[in-house]
Design an enzyme around this catalytic site. Structure first.
Site, PDB file in Angstrom:
ATOM      1  N   LYS A   1       0.905  -1.540   0.076  1.00 61.91           N
ATOM      2  CA  LYS A   1      -0.044   0.015  -0.276  1.00 61.91           C
ATOM      3  C   LYS A   1       1.190   1.342  -0.352  1.00 61.91           C
ATOM      4  O   LYS A   1       2.114   1.113   0.401  1.00 61.91           O
ATOM      5  CB  LYS A   1      -1.003  -0.063   1.379  1.00 61.91           C
ATOM      6  CG  LYS A   1      -0.034  -0.296   2.271  1.00 61.91           C
ATOM      7  CD  LYS A   1       0.196   0.758   2.768  1.00 61.91           C
ATOM      8  CE  LYS A   1       0.220   1.286   4.060  1.00 61.91           C
ATOM      9  NZ  LYS A   1       2.112   1.952   5.500  1.00 61.91           N
TER      10      LYS A   1
ATOM     11  N   ASP B   1      -2.669  -2.783   9.921  1.00 61.93           N
ATOM     12  CA  ASP B   1      -3.462  -1.891   8.732  1.00 61.93           C
ATOM     13  C   ASP B   1      -3.901  -3.253   8.042  1.00 61.93           C
ATOM     14  O   ASP B   1      -4.330  -3.593   6.869  1.00 61.93           O
ATOM     15  CB  ASP B   1      -2.063  -2.127   7.467  1.00 61.93           C
ATOM     16  CG  ASP B   1      -1.338  -0.547   7.705  1.00 61.93           C
ATOM     17  OD1 ASP B   1      -2.140   0.454   7.686  1.00 61.93           O
ATOM     18  OD2 ASP B   1       0.166  -0.526   7.899  1.00 61.93           O
TER      19      ASP B   1
HETATM   20  P1  ATP Z   1       4.106  -0.719   8.359  1.00 59.06           P
HETATM   21  O1  ATP Z   1       3.552  -0.196   6.373  1.00 59.06           O
HETATM   22  O2  ATP Z   1       2.198  -1.984   8.640  1.00 59.06           O
HETATM   23  O3  ATP Z   1       4.464  -1.274   9.338  1.00 59.06           O
HETATM   24  P2  ATP Z   1       5.837  -2.075   7.709  1.00 59.06           P
HETATM   25  O4  ATP Z   1       5.586  -2.451   5.961  1.00 59.06           O
HETATM   26  O5  ATP Z   1       6.580  -1.575   8.080  1.00 59.06           O
HETATM   27  O6  ATP Z   1       4.582  -2.280   7.893  1.00 59.06           O
HETATM   28  P3  ATP Z   1       6.282  -5.122   6.993  1.00 59.06           P
HETATM   29  O7  ATP Z   1       6.479  -5.654   6.364  1.00 59.06           O
HETATM   30  O8  ATP Z   1       4.514  -5.480   7.425  1.00 59.06           O
HETATM   31  O9  ATP Z   1       6.383  -3.707   7.791  1.00 59.06           O
HETATM   32  O10 ATP Z   1       7.394  -5.318   8.387  1.00 59.06           O
HETATM   33  C1  ATP Z   1       7.152  -4.900   9.792  1.00 59.06           C
HETATM   34  C2  ATP Z   1       8.265  -6.191  10.469  1.00 59.06           C
HETATM   35  O11 ATP Z   1       6.865  -7.389  10.733  1.00 59.06           O
HETATM   36  C3  ATP Z   1       9.482  -6.527   9.770  1.00 59.06           C
HETATM   37  O12 ATP Z   1      11.267  -6.860  10.137  1.00 59.06           O
HETATM   38  C4  ATP Z   1       8.592  -8.747  10.293  1.00 59.06           C
HETATM   39  O13 ATP Z   1      10.553  -9.277  10.668  1.00 59.06           O
HETATM   40  C5  ATP Z   1       8.147  -8.646  11.006  1.00 59.06           C
HETATM   41  N1  ATP Z   1       7.017  -9.205   9.930  1.00 59.06           N
HETATM   42  C6  ATP Z   1       6.150 -10.486  10.815  1.00 59.06           C
HETATM   43  N2  ATP Z   1       5.888 -10.993   9.477  1.00 59.06           N
HETATM   44  C7  ATP Z   1       6.475 -10.213   8.722  1.00 59.06           C
HETATM   45  C8  ATP Z   1       5.811 -10.425   7.191  1.00 59.06           C
HETATM   46  N3  ATP Z   1       5.003 -12.055   6.825  1.00 59.06           N
HETATM   47  N4  ATP Z   1       6.011  -9.558   6.468  1.00 59.06           N
HETATM   48  C9  ATP Z   1       6.972  -8.958   6.184  1.00 59.06           C
HETATM   49  N5  ATP Z   1       7.208  -8.778   8.045  1.00 59.06           N
HETATM   50  C10 ATP Z   1       6.630  -9.631   8.805  1.00 59.06           C
END
Ligand code: ATP
Length: 285
Positions: free
Chosen positions: A11, A137
């Site tokens: 997103k 989210d």
């Molecule tokens: P948001 O925008 O919701 O804060 P983000 O994109 O910054 O999310 P994510 O990629 O969702 O962050 O991941 C944050 C942390 O969650 C990662 O460092 C990872 O270790 C953990 N995590 C747990 N499950 C997953 C998954 N299926 N995919 C990605 N990260 C995951």
């Protein structure tokens, strides 16, 4: 049906207002979000064990209970009183801790997929209620279309009209923790009544530059100054608007067509560790 494959889109937040800190410690936000074509792929299979098995070729993805896909599977089984097991293979294309919501999207895909595989017929509202317990989210990804989300980011304020936009996304190749970015910001307590304005984004991409706004950009920049360089490069490459998404550090630049976006990636001066994607906003699924 024993097996299903689903795409779990990333997103972008085209606007994110932090309205303040709530008495429970969470931040009250209002954010304008669209799903995009950059996506993970999940293969979900019903198996005759009582285990949840996650596999992925991604070297840094946790495969146990810390994985949001694992937590989604466990919670779905518990809430629905289901037995059996599930095998989930995650083909990870969305960078981790990037502000692109990859983990939450994987969790939403697991809830949707298991709902179909187990014939549970839980309506979207019900899946959103389960999703809230996994990550802020997740409810947005259950909906899967442009929306303004409020509260902790989990409540639909209003749906957004479909937006046709191409974008170049650049990630600096480093993770940024959402929690750290919020801690870096200085926000007061939420005011009674809050901010009730519901701004609607312009449909003309040329005017989108003025609409784009992210209150988390300042604190994220303090933690990772390279974000400013990335923004500059995307402006130089001709983007009609540039913004950091979510809690960062990924930055997107908007373009009117795929050709313009691809041309920009050729003109862009990239640093070696930066990762670049071309994507477009998704229309209603
Ligand atoms: P948001 O925008 O919701 O804060 P983000 O994109 O910054 O999310 P994510 O990629 O969702 O962050 O991941 C944050 C942390 O969650 C990662 O460092 C990872 O270790 C953990 N995590 C747990 N499950 C997953 C998954 N299926 N995919 C990605 N990260 C995951």
């Amino acid at each position: 049906m024993e097996r299903i494959s689903l795409r779990a889109p990333a997103k972008v937040n085209i606007r994110l207002d932090v309205l303040g800190k709530r008495p429970d410690g969470y931040h009250e936000i209002k954010t304008w979000i669209y799903p995009i074509s950059l996506a993970d792929e999940l293969h979900i299979e019903k198996v005759n064990t009582t285990k949840i098995i996650i596999s992925s070729a991604h070297p840094e993805l946790p495969l146990g209970e810390e994985n949001l896909a694992y937590r989604a599977a466990a919670l779905f089984m518990k809430e629905r009183g289901l037995s059996g097991g599930v095998k989930i293979e995650i083909i990870k294309r969305i960078p981790l801790a990037a502000g692109l919501g990859g983990g939450s999207s994987d969790a939403a895909a697991v809830l949707k997929g298991m709902n179909i595989l187990w014939g549970a017929n839980v309506p979207p509202d019900g899946l959103m209620e389960i999703g809230v317990k996994i990550g802020a989210d997740v409810p947005f990804f259950i909906l899967g279309k442009g929306a303004i989300m409020g509260g902790k980011g989990v409540r639909v304020v209003k749906f957004l009209p479909p937006l046709k936009a191409w974008m170049v996304l650049i990630n600096p190749g480093l993770p940024l923790s959402t929690q750290q970015v919020y801690q870096q910001g200085k926000w007061g307590l939420t005011k009674e009544g809050g901010d009730n304005r519901i701004l609607m984004p312009p449909q003309d991409l040329k005017k989108m530059g003025d609409f784009l706004h992210n209150d988390l950009e300042g604190p994220a920049l303090e933690l990772m100054p390279i974000i400013e360089n990335i923004k500059g490069r995307l402006h130089e490459a001709g983007a009609s608007g540039v913004l950091m998404t979510g809690s960062g550090p990924t930055v997107f630049g908007l373009f009117r067509s795929e050709a313009e976006a691809r041309r920009a990636t050729r003109d862009l001066k990239m640093e070696e560790e930066w990762i670049c994607f071309v994507a477009h906003t998704l229309s209603d699924s």
